[in-house]
Design an enzyme around this catalytic site. Sequence first.
Site, short mmCIF file in Angstrom:
data_model
loop_
_atom_site.label_atom_id
_atom_site.label_comp_id
_atom_site.label_asym_id
_atom_site.label_seq_id
_atom_site.Cartn_x
_atom_site.Cartn_y
_atom_site.Cartn_z
N TYR A 141 0.90 -1.33 0.33
CA TYR A 141 -0.01 -0.17 -0.09
C TYR A 141 0.84 1.25 0.12
O TYR A 141 0.63 2.35 -0.73
CB TYR A 141 -1.11 0.01 1.21
CG TYR A 141 -2.32 -0.84 1.09
CD1 TYR A 141 -2.05 -2.25 0.99
CD2 TYR A 141 -3.58 -0.18 1.09
CE1 TYR A 141 -3.33 -2.94 0.91
CE2 TYR A 141 -4.62 -0.83 0.75
CZ TYR A 141 -4.76 -2.12 0.87
OH TYR A 141 -5.75 -2.84 0.94
N LYS A 191 3.45 -15.47 3.02
CA LYS A 191 3.80 -16.02 1.93
C LYS A 191 5.17 -16.38 1.91
O LYS A 191 6.09 -16.02 0.91
CB LYS A 191 3.25 -15.21 0.77
CG LYS A 191 3.22 -15.83 -0.48
CD LYS A 191 2.20 -17.12 -0.92
CE LYS A 191 2.39 -17.95 -2.04
NZ LYS A 191 1.61 -18.94 -2.21
N ASP A 223 -2.58 -18.54 1.14
CA ASP A 223 -3.18 -19.27 0.26
C ASP A 223 -4.17 -20.42 1.03
O ASP A 223 -5.34 -20.56 1.09
CB ASP A 223 -2.57 -19.92 -0.92
CG ASP A 223 -1.28 -20.57 -0.72
OD1 ASP A 223 -0.90 -20.48 0.30
OD2 ASP A 223 -0.87 -20.99 -1.81
N ASP A 247 -6.46 -7.16 4.39
CA ASP A 247 -7.69 -6.56 3.54
C ASP A 247 -8.47 -7.63 2.83
O ASP A 247 -9.65 -7.65 3.15
CB ASP A 247 -7.03 -5.75 2.55
CG ASP A 247 -8.15 -5.07 1.89
OD1 ASP A 247 -9.30 -4.54 2.12
OD2 ASP A 247 -8.09 -4.95 0.35
N ASP A 251 -12.47 -9.15 4.53
CA ASP A 251 -13.50 -9.34 3.55
C ASP A 251 -14.34 -10.66 3.51
O ASP A 251 -15.55 -11.17 3.72
CB ASP A 251 -13.54 -8.90 2.14
CG ASP A 251 -13.72 -7.33 2.10
OD1 ASP A 251 -13.55 -6.42 3.13
OD2 ASP A 251 -14.27 -6.81 1.01
C1 IPM Z 1 -10.59 -1.22 3.80
C2 IPM Z 1 -10.52 -0.73 2.25
C3 IPM Z 1 -9.37 0.15 2.03
C4 IPM Z 1 -8.08 -0.88 2.21
C5 IPM Z 1 -9.39 0.99 0.88
C6 IPM Z 1 -10.57 1.50 0.43
C7 IPM Z 1 -8.11 1.93 0.81
O1 IPM Z 1 -10.59 -1.75 1.34
O2 IPM Z 1 -10.47 -0.23 4.56
O3 IPM Z 1 -10.63 -2.61 3.82
O4 IPM Z 1 -7.63 -1.35 1.19
O5 IPM Z 1 -7.57 -0.85 3.39
MN MN Z 2 -10.79 -3.65 2.15
#
Ligand code: IPM
Ligand code: MN
Length: 367
Positions: A141, A191, A223, A247, A251
């Site tokens: 990032y 990894k 993975d 990240d 999700d």
């Molecule tokens: C999160 C989001 C952010 C990230 C983006 C919007 C910069 O996906 O907070 O998970 O990747 O950290």
């Molecule tokens: Mn995210």
Amino acid sequence: MQLRVTSLPGDGIGPEVTSQAICVLEELADGFGHDFELDEKEIGGVALEKFGNPLPDSTIQACLDSHAVLLGAVGNPAFDCNPRELRPEAGLLRLRQKLGAFANLRPAVFYPMLAACSPLREEIVKGTDILIVRELLGGLYFGEPRSIEGKQGARQAVNTMGYGEPEIERIARVAFQLAQSRRKRVLSVDKANVLECSRLWREVVARVGRDFSDVHLSHQYVDSAAMALVLKPAEFDVILTENMFGDILSDQAGGIVGSLGLLASASIGGAVGLYEPVHGSAPDIAGKGIANPLGAILSVALMLRHTFHLPQEAECVEAGVISTLGGGFRTPDLARPGERTVSTEAMGAQITEFVRLASRSTKRAAS
Ligand code: IPM
Ligand code: MN
Ligand code: NAD
């Protein structure tokens, strides 16, 4: 206690979920006798529209002058073709940097009344209680150099993943300390079979782990961890990982417990804590009043616990969420076919009402 909070509603569903979280916080402050001071500022696409900058100085200053920041979401497809620094997301990344928020805590908890929302069978997902500890200020990032260069058709893109020992050490310490008050297990995800960054990561994490003899440490490739997360989510306790792996896995954890809209996060380690739901601006449902506000509301609970050290107040918010789900209130992301759904506002109001009643009875018990 004085609770000085800056709210950054941002884009898409950000303002919809943040306004509910603020209602809960206001009610809570009132009920428990805290002095709540709120400042609202722009970030992301709304800040780009107003100031031509996704993170104006006035926003940074307000955040630095407060005790904690509550953020909704950033992201607007209208800015997708902007240069990187003029995208809404750049505002959020810079804010995390400005606040020094290197430790991103993302809990993913299974609620039994939402068993039907998980794509996994109940016997698999039951008991899931994961804390992802994501390094937030390093890796791909922020690594330099980064660029897209060359002639159309022959362009070359570069990103750089870099991690330093102190950077790995400080996030590892956060993960081990948090594990001590949980089930005392840390899984470090990397990894290391391919990446130098991960080899260093694994070595430093193992070294830090020796200072925490009461915590069991294991390592897994990302993975393989992604597969294990869907096969046996209930076996995970603390997952410690670098920025991008965290990240992605967070999700996924949202999907596993039934909806990304449920997940809250705390970004700590700097002078001012940043609290935000894990989800984004959800342009597909923005403006409809149907977004799930629980991720934002549970972020308030994390703020009460981590910045204000008010565990009783945090538990009150969490109890409000459990009671509301137990009462059958469902935004569309949580509803099964044929189930009645409620709006963002109705869901938020239910929790605010719970907090009102609960804080009153706490007050009565105290007097
Ligand atoms: C999160 C989001 C952010 C990230 C983006 C919007 C910069 O996906 O907070 O998970 O990747 O950290
Ligand atoms: Mn995210
Ligand atoms: P997203 O998280 O916004 O949405 C993914 C899916 O989940 C969508 O179908 C959405 O409707 C659903 N969803 C998300 N939150 C929900 C909620 N509270 N209630 C009900 N459903 C919900 O991810 P995306 O679509 O990949 O990204 C959209 C924009 O958000 C992009 O610009 C992205 O960069 C940004 N983003 C911002 C943040 C943040 O501000 N922290 C996080 C992730 C993505």
